[in-house]
Write a protein that holds these residues in place. Structure first.
Motif, PDB file in Angstrom:
ATOM      1  N   ILE A 172       0.835  -1.205   0.000  1.00 27.53           N
ATOM      2  CA  ILE A 172       0.000   0.000   0.000  1.00 27.53           C
ATOM      3  C   ILE A 172       0.869   1.254   0.000  1.00 27.53           C
ATOM      4  CG2 ILE A 172      -1.680   1.327   1.333  1.00 27.53           C
ATOM      5  CD1 ILE A 172      -2.727  -1.379   2.407  1.00 27.53           C
ATOM      6  N   GLU A 173       1.860   1.285   0.887  1.00 29.59           N
ATOM      7  CA  GLU A 173       2.685   2.483   1.060  1.00 29.59           C
ATOM      8  C   GLU A 173       3.481   2.839  -0.203  1.00 29.59           C
ATOM      9  OE1 GLU A 173       3.128   4.509   3.709  1.00 29.59           O
ATOM     10  OE2 GLU A 173       1.824   3.462   5.135  1.00 29.59           O
ATOM     11  N   LEU A 174       3.969   1.833  -0.924  1.00 30.07           N
ATOM     12  CA  LEU A 174       4.856   2.090  -2.057  1.00 30.07           C
ATOM     13  C   LEU A 174       4.136   2.094  -3.401  1.00 30.07           C
ATOM     14  CD1 LEU A 174       8.011   0.020  -1.009  1.00 30.07           C
ATOM     15  CD2 LEU A 174       7.400   2.382  -0.433  1.00 30.07           C
ATOM     16  N   ALA A 175       2.853   1.759  -3.406  1.00 31.07           N
ATOM     17  CA  ALA A 175       2.080   1.826  -4.644  1.00 31.07           C
ATOM     18  C   ALA A 175       1.938   3.292  -5.070  1.00 31.07           C
ATOM     19  CB  ALA A 175       0.701   1.205  -4.436  1.00 31.07           C
ATOM     20  N   PRO A 176       1.805   3.572  -6.377  1.00 28.91           N
ATOM     21  CA  PRO A 176       1.694   2.622  -7.482  1.00 28.91           C
ATOM     22  C   PRO A 176       3.030   2.286  -8.149  1.00 28.91           C
ATOM     23  CG  PRO A 176       1.230   4.808  -8.296  1.00 28.91           C
ATOM     24  CD  PRO A 176       1.523   4.968  -6.827  1.00 28.91           C
ATOM     25  N   HIS A 177       4.135   2.781  -7.590  1.00 25.45           N
ATOM     26  CA  HIS A 177       5.408   2.686  -8.314  1.00 25.45           C
ATOM     27  C   HIS A 177       6.211   1.421  -7.990  1.00 25.45           C
ATOM     28  CE1 HIS A 177       4.659   6.684  -9.728  1.00 25.45           C
ATOM     29  NE2 HIS A 177       4.600   7.156  -8.492  1.00 25.45           N
ATOM     30  N   VAL A 178       5.943   0.794  -6.843  1.00 21.31           N
ATOM     31  CA  VAL A 178       6.698  -0.399  -6.441  1.00 21.31           C
ATOM     32  C   VAL A 178       5.712  -1.472  -6.007  1.00 21.31           C
ATOM     33  CG1 VAL A 178       8.432  -1.347  -4.867  1.00 21.31           C
ATOM     34  CG2 VAL A 178       8.626   1.038  -5.650  1.00 21.31           C
ATOM     35  N   ARG A 179       5.872  -2.676  -6.553  1.00 14.07           N
ATOM     36  CA  ARG A 179       5.056  -3.817  -6.144  1.00 14.07           C
ATOM     37  C   ARG A 179       5.796  -4.597  -5.059  1.00 14.07           C
ATOM     38  NH1 ARG A 179       5.037  -7.534  -9.335  1.00 14.07           N
ATOM     39  NH2 ARG A 179       6.704  -6.818 -10.728  1.00 14.07           N
ATOM     40  N   VAL A 180       5.044  -5.136  -4.103  1.00  7.20           N
ATOM     41  CA  VAL A 180       5.639  -5.862  -2.986  1.00  7.20           C
ATOM     42  C   VAL A 180       4.851  -7.148  -2.751  1.00  7.20           C
ATOM     43  CG1 VAL A 180       6.435  -5.749  -0.592  1.00  7.20           C
ATOM     44  CG2 VAL A 180       6.234  -3.633  -1.942  1.00  7.20           C
ATOM     45  N   ASN A 181       5.525  -8.282  -2.834  1.00  3.18           N
ATOM     46  CA  ASN A 181       4.887  -9.580  -2.638  1.00  3.18           C
ATOM     47  C   ASN A 181       5.790 -10.479  -1.802  1.00  3.18           C
ATOM     48  OD1 ASN A 181       2.362  -9.552  -4.446  1.00  3.18           O
ATOM     49  ND2 ASN A 181       3.966  -8.800  -5.829  1.00  3.18           N
ATOM     50  N   ALA A 182       5.266 -11.639  -1.440  1.00  2.00           N
ATOM     51  CA  ALA A 182       6.020 -12.590  -0.632  1.00  2.00           C
ATOM     52  C   ALA A 182       5.809 -14.002  -1.149  1.00  2.00           C
ATOM     53  CB  ALA A 182       5.605 -12.503   0.837  1.00  2.00           C
ATOM     54  N   ILE A 183       6.757 -14.862  -0.824  1.00  2.00           N
ATOM     55  CA  ILE A 183       6.681 -16.283  -1.143  1.00  2.00           C
ATOM     56  C   ILE A 183       6.779 -17.059   0.162  1.00  2.00           C
ATOM     57  CG2 ILE A 183       7.824 -18.219  -2.296  1.00  2.00           C
ATOM     58  CD1 ILE A 183       8.929 -16.182  -4.319  1.00  2.00           C
ATOM     59  N   ALA A 184       5.882 -18.032   0.327  1.00  3.72           N
ATOM     60  CA  ALA A 184       5.940 -18.940   1.470  1.00  3.72           C
ATOM     61  C   ALA A 184       6.317 -20.320   0.964  1.00  3.72           C
ATOM     62  CB  ALA A 184       4.586 -18.978   2.195  1.00  3.72           C
ATOM     63  N   PRO A 185       7.595 -20.687   1.038  1.00  4.80           N
ATOM     64  CA  PRO A 185       8.016 -22.005   0.546  1.00  4.80           C
ATOM     65  C   PRO A 185       7.535 -23.133   1.453  1.00  4.80           C
ATOM     66  CG  PRO A 185       9.867 -20.464   0.727  1.00  4.80           C
ATOM     67  CD  PRO A 185       8.723 -19.890   1.498  1.00  4.80           C
ATOM     68  N   GLY A 186       7.312 -24.279   0.863  1.00  3.60           N
ATOM     69  CA  GLY A 186       7.056 -25.478   1.646  1.00  3.60           C
ATOM     70  C   GLY A 186       8.357 -26.224   1.871  1.00  3.60           C
ATOM     71  N   PRO A 215      14.539 -26.023  -5.264  1.00  2.19           N
ATOM     72  CA  PRO A 215      14.851 -24.592  -5.203  1.00  2.19           C
ATOM     73  C   PRO A 215      14.485 -23.842  -6.471  1.00  2.19           C
ATOM     74  CG  PRO A 215      16.612 -25.855  -4.198  1.00  2.19           C
ATOM     75  CD  PRO A 215      15.675 -26.860  -4.797  1.00  2.19           C
ATOM     76  N   GLU A 216      14.504 -24.519  -7.619  1.00  2.78           N
ATOM     77  CA  GLU A 216      14.107 -23.865  -8.865  1.00  2.78           C
ATOM     78  C   GLU A 216      12.639 -23.444  -8.835  1.00  2.78           C
ATOM     79  OE1 GLU A 216      15.289 -22.657 -11.555  1.00  2.78           O
ATOM     80  OE2 GLU A 216      17.388 -23.206 -11.357  1.00  2.78           O
ATOM     81  N   ASP A 217      11.810 -24.148  -8.061  1.00  5.70           N
ATOM     82  CA  ASP A 217      10.416 -23.737  -7.925  1.00  5.70           C
ATOM     83  C   ASP A 217      10.324 -22.345  -7.296  1.00  5.70           C
ATOM     84  OD1 ASP A 217       9.403 -26.183  -8.938  1.00  5.70           O
ATOM     85  OD2 ASP A 217       9.635 -27.113  -6.970  1.00  5.70           O
ATOM     86  N   ILE A 218      11.179 -22.097  -6.322  1.00  5.05           N
ATOM     87  CA  ILE A 218      11.203 -20.784  -5.674  1.00  5.05           C
ATOM     88  C   ILE A 218      11.796 -19.745  -6.618  1.00  5.05           C
ATOM     89  CG2 ILE A 218      11.999 -19.476  -3.687  1.00  5.05           C
ATOM     90  CD1 ILE A 218       9.988 -21.752  -3.076  1.00  5.05           C
ATOM     91  N   ALA A 219      12.891 -20.097  -7.282  1.00  2.00           N
ATOM     92  CA  ALA A 219      13.534 -19.157  -8.199  1.00  2.00           C
ATOM     93  C   ALA A 219      12.586 -18.734  -9.314  1.00  2.00           C
ATOM     94  CB  ALA A 219      14.799 -19.781  -8.780  1.00  2.00           C
ATOM     95  N   SER A 220      11.823 -19.671  -9.843  1.00  2.00           N
ATOM     96  CA  SER A 220      10.869 -19.348 -10.914  1.00  2.00           C
ATOM     97  C   SER A 220       9.785 -18.406 -10.421  1.00  2.00           C
ATOM     98  CB  SER A 220      10.231 -20.636 -11.459  1.00  2.00           C
ATOM     99  OG  SER A 220      11.191 -21.457 -12.074  1.00  2.00           O
ATOM    100  N   THR A 221       9.370 -18.606  -9.173  1.00  2.00           N
ATOM    101  CA  THR A 221       8.337 -17.733  -8.612  1.00  2.00           C
ATOM    102  C   THR A 221       8.873 -16.339  -8.354  1.00  2.00           C
ATOM    103  OG1 THR A 221       7.368 -19.695  -7.572  1.00  2.00           O
ATOM    104  CG2 THR A 221       6.568 -17.562  -6.824  1.00  2.00           C
ATOM    105  N   VAL A 222      10.115 -16.258  -7.876  1.00  2.00           N
ATOM    106  CA  VAL A 222      10.751 -14.944  -7.708  1.00  2.00           C
ATOM    107  C   VAL A 222      10.801 -14.212  -9.048  1.00  2.00           C
ATOM    108  CG1 VAL A 222      12.894 -13.740  -7.143  1.00  2.00           C
ATOM    109  CG2 VAL A 222      12.105 -15.619  -5.689  1.00  2.00           C
ATOM    110  N   LEU A 223      11.258 -14.902 -10.075  1.00  2.00           N
ATOM    111  CA  LEU A 223      11.342 -14.293 -11.401  1.00  2.00           C
ATOM    112  C   LEU A 223       9.984 -13.791 -11.859  1.00  2.00           C
ATOM    113  CD1 LEU A 223      12.894 -13.648 -14.042  1.00  2.00           C
ATOM    114  CD2 LEU A 223      12.368 -15.994 -14.769  1.00  2.00           C
ATOM    115  N   TRP A 224       8.964 -14.606 -11.699  1.00  2.35           N
ATOM    116  CA  TRP A 224       7.609 -14.216 -12.118  1.00  2.35           C
ATOM    117  C   TRP A 224       7.149 -12.961 -11.377  1.00  2.35           C
ATOM    118  CZ3 TRP A 224       2.786 -14.618  -9.336  1.00  2.35           C
ATOM    119  CH2 TRP A 224       1.673 -14.343 -10.129  1.00  2.35           C
ATOM    120  N   LEU A 225       7.365 -12.939 -10.061  1.00  2.00           N
ATOM    121  CA  LEU A 225       6.915 -11.788  -9.284  1.00  2.00           C
ATOM    122  C   LEU A 225       7.681 -10.517  -9.643  1.00  2.00           C
ATOM    123  CD1 LEU A 225       6.394 -13.432  -5.787  1.00  2.00           C
ATOM    124  CD2 LEU A 225       4.610 -12.483  -7.267  1.00  2.00           C
TER     125      LEU A 225
END
Length: 247
Positions: A172-186, A215-225
């Motif tokens: 919210i604080e950094l929108a609209p110029h910066v997107r912020v997301n998270a990954i919860a690995p299993g 680990p590539e599953d996480i790396a691919s998700t980072v790239l996508w985000l």
């Protein structure tokens, strides 16, 4: 390609394990990497040498203690100054250890909150003006245990819960110029101090996909985000083979 055609990403805790896999994947996709490490100097320099041999001056190592708030601001400045831009931040570094109630002390609190909550906040704050110049993005590594506590890990769960809250607040604080997301690995890589084979077997058996992730599953998700999810912000993406559905 002109040097400035390569986006620059700062990745914390990137010398080993999942962090190093994320670095290699982003580098292969054209990112230049500011690779943070604390104690893993040899590993960090080895990754940097490997990738710089592929593309000259595409990886720079940065040493910092994530408990040193002033050092975090300095590190962001060095990352941004390196090629004159900073496009992304991946808060990957994490400390994990047990804190059974009755034995919790200030040192454990400080240690777990430093890497899992406080450093991501101050790194994001310092990086935000640079990221905004390039419609950049932040990815934080959280944990399902932020929502569903793990016995004997109260402080770790609290720190990761704070990081989830930070993710949503910064979105919210950094929108609209910066997107912020998270990954919860299993279950991707087991903790270095290990689990008994019976514990590992039980985790896999309880996971709907009946296997560990890679680990590539996480790396691919980072790239996508970072690169592709241009209308996604404030989200926690679970990359866990469905494990969070049955906890």
């Amino acid at each position: 390609m002109p040097k400035l055609a390569h986006p620059v990403v700062l990745v914390t805790g990137a010398a080993r394990r999942i962090g190093a896999v994320v670095v290699r994947r982003l580098h292969a996709e054209g990112f230049d990497i500011a690779l943070h490490y604390h104690r893993s100097k040899a590993e960090a320099e080895a990754v940097a040498a490997e990738l710089n041999a592929i593309r000259a001056d595409s990886v720079r190592t940065l040493c910092a203690d994530l408990a040193d708030d002033a050092g975090l601001t300095t590190m962001v400045g060095e990352a941004a100054h390196w090629h004159g831009r900073l496009d992304a931040l991946v808060n990957n570094a994490s400390t994990f250890h047990a804190t059974p109630v009755g034995s919790i002390d200030r040192a454990a609190w400080d240690n777990l909150f430093a890497s899992n909550a406080r450093a991501p906040l101050f790194l994001s704050q310092a990086a935000a003006p640079h990221l905004a110049e390039h419609q950049g993005a932040i990815v934080n590594m959280v944990d399902i245990y932020a929502e569903r506590p793990l016995r004997d890990h109260t402080v770790y769960g609290m720190a990761k819960a704070a990081l989830v809250a930070l993710t949503q607040s910064l979105a919210i604080e950094l929108a609209p110029h910066v997107r912020v997301n998270a990954i919860a690995p299993g279950a991707i890589l087991w903790p270095e101090h290990g689990k008994a084979d019976t514990e590992r077997d039980a985790v896999i058996a309880a996971t709907p996909l009946k296997r560990c992730g890679d680990p590539e599953d996480i790396a691919s998700t980072v790239l996508w985000l970072l690169r592709d999810a241009t209308f996604v912000t404030g989200q926690v993406i679970r990359v866990d083979g469905g494990r969070s559905l049955v906890l």
